[in-house]
Design a protein around this motif. Structure first.
Motif, short mmCIF file in Angstrom:
data_model
loop_
_atom_site.label_atom_id
_atom_site.label_comp_id
_atom_site.label_asym_id
_atom_site.label_seq_id
_atom_site.Cartn_x
_atom_site.Cartn_y
_atom_site.Cartn_z
N THR A 131 10.34 -7.30 -11.18
CA THR A 131 9.24 -7.18 -12.37
C THR A 131 8.26 -6.07 -12.45
N GLY A 132 8.67 -5.37 -11.51
CA GLY A 132 8.06 -3.66 -11.91
C GLY A 132 6.54 -3.68 -10.66
N ASP A 133 6.50 -4.99 -10.13
CA ASP A 133 5.28 -5.08 -9.27
C ASP A 133 5.60 -4.05 -8.13
N ILE A 134 4.56 -3.27 -7.57
CA ILE A 134 4.71 -2.55 -6.36
C ILE A 134 4.15 -3.12 -5.16
N HIS A 135 4.92 -2.85 -3.93
CA HIS A 135 4.14 -3.46 -2.74
C HIS A 135 4.34 -2.51 -1.75
N PHE A 136 3.29 -2.45 -0.76
CA PHE A 136 3.12 -1.46 -0.05
C PHE A 136 3.47 -2.02 1.45
N HIS A 137 4.09 -1.28 2.46
CA HIS A 137 4.43 -1.77 3.69
C HIS A 137 4.09 -0.58 4.79
N GLU A 138 3.91 -1.02 5.90
CA GLU A 138 3.88 -0.17 6.95
C GLU A 138 4.92 0.70 7.28
N GLY A 139 4.82 2.23 7.54
CA GLY A 139 5.97 2.88 7.92
C GLY A 139 6.18 3.18 9.18
N LEU A 140 7.04 4.01 9.66
CA LEU A 140 7.37 4.05 10.89
C LEU A 140 6.49 5.10 11.63
N TYR A 141 5.71 6.00 10.73
CA TYR A 141 5.08 7.32 11.26
C TYR A 141 3.45 6.95 10.87
N PRO A 142 2.94 5.92 11.41
CA PRO A 142 1.50 5.93 11.06
C PRO A 142 0.50 7.10 11.17
N ASP A 143 0.77 7.82 12.04
CA ASP A 143 -0.17 9.09 12.48
C ASP A 143 0.09 10.09 11.42
N SER A 144 1.16 10.03 10.62
CA SER A 144 1.26 11.06 9.70
C SER A 144 0.29 11.02 8.45
N LYS A 145 -0.37 9.97 8.06
CA LYS A 145 -1.36 9.69 7.12
C LYS A 145 -0.92 10.06 5.77
N ARG A 146 0.34 9.84 5.58
CA ARG A 146 1.07 10.14 4.26
C ARG A 146 1.68 9.17 3.79
N ILE A 147 1.96 9.08 2.39
CA ILE A 147 3.00 8.47 1.55
C ILE A 147 3.66 9.09 0.81
N VAL A 148 5.03 8.92 0.75
CA VAL A 148 6.00 9.95 -0.09
C VAL A 148 6.46 8.86 -1.25
N ILE A 149 6.22 9.66 -2.54
CA ILE A 149 6.90 9.25 -3.61
C ILE A 149 8.06 10.07 -3.94
N VAL A 150 9.37 9.38 -3.84
CA VAL A 150 10.67 10.03 -3.88
C VAL A 150 11.18 10.05 -5.59
N HIS A 151 12.26 10.82 -5.86
CA HIS A 151 12.43 10.74 -7.09
C HIS A 151 11.57 10.69 -8.36
N ALA A 152 10.42 11.48 -8.00
CA ALA A 152 9.20 11.53 -8.93
C ALA A 152 9.54 11.93 -10.29
N ASP A 153 10.59 12.85 -10.25
CA ASP A 153 10.89 13.20 -11.88
C ASP A 153 12.03 12.31 -12.52
N ASN A 154 12.16 11.08 -11.93
CA ASN A 154 13.27 10.16 -12.67
C ASN A 154 12.57 8.80 -12.94
N PRO A 155 12.26 8.67 -14.01
CA PRO A 155 11.70 7.52 -14.43
C PRO A 155 12.20 6.12 -14.17
N SER A 156 13.58 6.14 -13.85
CA SER A 156 14.31 5.11 -13.54
C SER A 156 14.10 4.64 -12.00
N TYR A 157 13.61 5.83 -11.14
CA TYR A 157 12.95 5.29 -9.85
C TYR A 157 11.51 5.22 -9.70
#
Length: 192
Positions: A131-157
């Protein structure tokens, strides 16, 4: 530990396919293999054999493919470990099901996450439902203090509303946001 995050690639674009992470890293990986280092390539995110031929064409039998058929991966054996793209939820679950933990890795391991792999190698990652809703999940590297957006230049992703939602979530959790276009990569040095 060195972590390389890469933004995935567009498999429908032949030029992008040439810049696939294993292709762009092939020379360096072969140097590691020739030096006797152990290479693992995790394909849980797209565990249908999609990557197997490509991995073998680059490295023969010298890189271990880690998929659902792999018995008891010894995570601490690897000097270089790739987490390839596909479905980030499937990848995360499979890694946990196979007892993956950063604490089991060598302190000087080089971890490389491409697309879904980059996402789960963060403090948090997201998925977008049908439906286009975004859900957030804990990753494997909590100490990284980051979140990564991939395929940022591709609106399909990466649809437009994703960026605002991730920025808002990151602000509330004191996270660095890394926006990666397809075939773009960044490196971070860390300790585990």
């Amino acid at each position: 530990m060195q972590v390389t995050y890469k933004g995935g690639y567009n498999k429908l674009d032949p030029q992008h396919a040439k810049e696939f992470i294993l292709a762009s890293h092939a020379v360096v990986v072969r140097e590691h293999i020739n030096a006797g280092r152990h290479i693992g390539v995790v394909t849980y995110a797209k565990d249908d054999g999609y990557y197997d031929g490509r991995i073998r064409s680059f490295f023969g039998e010298k890189a271990r493919i880690i998929n659902h058929a792999s018995l008891d991966p010894q995570w601490g054996d690897y000097d270089l470990l790739y987490l390839l793209g596909g479905n980030q939820l499937r990848l995360h679950k499979a890694l946990l099901d196979h007892s993956f933990s950063l604490s089991y890795l060598k302190s000087d391991v080089w971890l490389v996450g491409d697309s879904a792999g980059a996402m789960v190698l963060s403090a948090f990652y997201y998925d977008i439902d049908d439906t286009g809703d975004i859900h957030f999940h804990e990753g494997l590297y909590p100490d990284s203090k980051r979140i990564v957006i991939v395929h940022a230049d591709n609106p399909s992703y990466a649809p437009e509303h994703l960026f605002l939602n991730v920025e808002k979530f990151a602000s509330g959790h004191n996270l660095e946001v890394i926006k990666l276009n397809e075939n773009q990569e960044v490196v971070r040095i860390a300790t585990i």
